[in-house]
Write a protein that holds these residues in place. Structure first.
Motif, PDB file in Angstrom:
ATOM      1  N   ALA A  39      11.974 -11.151   2.900  1.00  0.00           N
ATOM      2  CA  ALA A  39      11.491 -12.514   1.924  1.00  0.00           C
ATOM      3  C   ALA A  39      10.215 -12.108   1.073  1.00  0.00           C
ATOM      4  O   ALA A  39      10.087 -12.466   0.013  1.00  0.00           O
ATOM      5  N   ILE A  40       9.182 -11.585   2.072  1.00  0.00           N
ATOM      6  CA  ILE A  40       7.965 -11.382   1.374  1.00  0.00           C
ATOM      7  C   ILE A  40       7.521  -9.840   1.488  1.00  0.00           C
ATOM      8  O   ILE A  40       7.792  -9.284   2.536  1.00  0.00           O
ATOM      9  N   THR A  41       7.198  -9.066   0.474  1.00  0.00           N
ATOM     10  CA  THR A  41       6.544  -7.939   0.813  1.00  0.00           C
ATOM     11  C   THR A  41       5.025  -8.066   0.178  1.00  0.00           C
ATOM     12  O   THR A  41       4.756  -8.522  -1.074  1.00  0.00           O
ATOM     13  N   VAL A  42       4.141  -7.478   0.901  1.00  0.00           N
ATOM     14  CA  VAL A  42       2.708  -7.284   0.507  1.00  0.00           C
ATOM     15  C   VAL A  42       2.393  -6.320   0.284  1.00  0.00           C
ATOM     16  O   VAL A  42       2.488  -5.133   1.037  1.00  0.00           O
ATOM     17  N   TYR A  43       1.804  -5.841  -0.751  1.00  0.00           N
ATOM     18  CA  TYR A  43       1.081  -4.481  -1.245  1.00  0.00           C
ATOM     19  C   TYR A  43      -0.299  -4.527  -1.060  1.00  0.00           C
ATOM     20  O   TYR A  43      -1.051  -5.318  -1.624  1.00  0.00           O
ATOM     21  N   ARG A  44      -1.121  -3.768  -0.174  1.00  0.00           N
ATOM     22  CA  ARG A  44      -2.360  -3.472  -0.295  1.00  0.00           C
ATOM     23  C   ARG A  44      -2.925  -2.616  -1.368  1.00  0.00           C
ATOM     24  O   ARG A  44      -2.434  -1.427  -1.259  1.00  0.00           O
ATOM     25  N   LEU A  45      -3.526  -2.950  -2.329  1.00  0.00           N
ATOM     26  CA  LEU A  45      -4.052  -2.073  -3.223  1.00  0.00           C
ATOM     27  C   LEU A  45      -5.021  -1.203  -2.821  1.00  0.00           C
ATOM     28  O   LEU A  45      -5.879  -1.507  -1.892  1.00  0.00           O
ATOM     29  N   ALA A  46      -5.195  -0.261  -3.598  1.00  0.00           N
ATOM     30  CA  ALA A  46      -6.221   0.840  -3.145  1.00  0.00           C
ATOM     31  C   ALA A  46      -7.645   0.630  -3.425  1.00  0.00           C
ATOM     32  O   ALA A  46      -7.879  -0.182  -4.615  1.00  0.00           O
ATOM     33  N   ALA A  47      -8.540   0.670  -2.568  1.00  0.00           N
ATOM     34  CA  ALA A  47      -9.867   0.409  -2.899  1.00  0.00           C
ATOM     35  C   ALA A  47     -10.353   1.149  -4.125  1.00  0.00           C
ATOM     36  O   ALA A  47     -10.138   2.251  -4.295  1.00  0.00           O
ATOM     37  N   PRO A  48     -11.401   0.567  -4.829  1.00  0.00           N
ATOM     38  CA  PRO A  48     -11.845   1.257  -5.863  1.00  0.00           C
ATOM     39  C   PRO A  48     -12.981   2.352  -5.411  1.00  0.00           C
ATOM     40  O   PRO A  48     -13.596   2.161  -4.314  1.00  0.00           O
ATOM     41  N   PRO A  49     -13.101   3.513  -6.085  1.00  0.00           N
ATOM     42  CA  PRO A  49     -13.902   4.422  -5.612  1.00  0.00           C
ATOM     43  C   PRO A  49     -15.339   4.130  -5.494  1.00  0.00           C
ATOM     44  O   PRO A  49     -15.766   3.425  -6.337  1.00  0.00           O
TER      45      PRO A  49
END
Length: 93
Positions: A67-77
């Motif tokens: 039901a839920i998908t979590v995407y962790r975004l890449a950290a900025p350089p």
């Protein structure tokens, strides 16, 4: 919350049964129950579109797999670390 969002969430309305566990457990409070009713007759969860930290607590507390998908975004350089005069690093505290 300060700074840009560090995560993103997608919610499969076909799988969500509107129990609200994800809404109650979300630390930044970026989830709520939609005012419209799904074809199952429940108010499904929805992502507000901002403030997600990517912690995944909503995913882990959800009783419906998929039901839920979590995407962790890449950290900025990170920027270059400033170097003190003479080519040495500053003293540690």
């Amino acid at each position: 919350m300060a700074g840009p969002a560090r995560g993103n969430i997608t919610i499969n309305v076909e799988e969500c049964k509107g129990c609200g566990l994800c809404v109650e457990s979300c630390p930044p409070k970026c989830l709520d129950l939609a005012p419209e009713i799904s074809h199952y007759g429940v108010h499904p969860a929805r992502y507000s579109g901002h403030d997600c930290t990517g912690c995944g607590i909503c995913f882990y507390c959800c009783p419906e797999p998929g039901a839920i998908t979590v995407y962790r975004l890449a950290a900025p350089p990170k920027g270059a670390v400033p170097v003190a005069a003479g080519g040495e690093h500053a003293a540690a505290l």
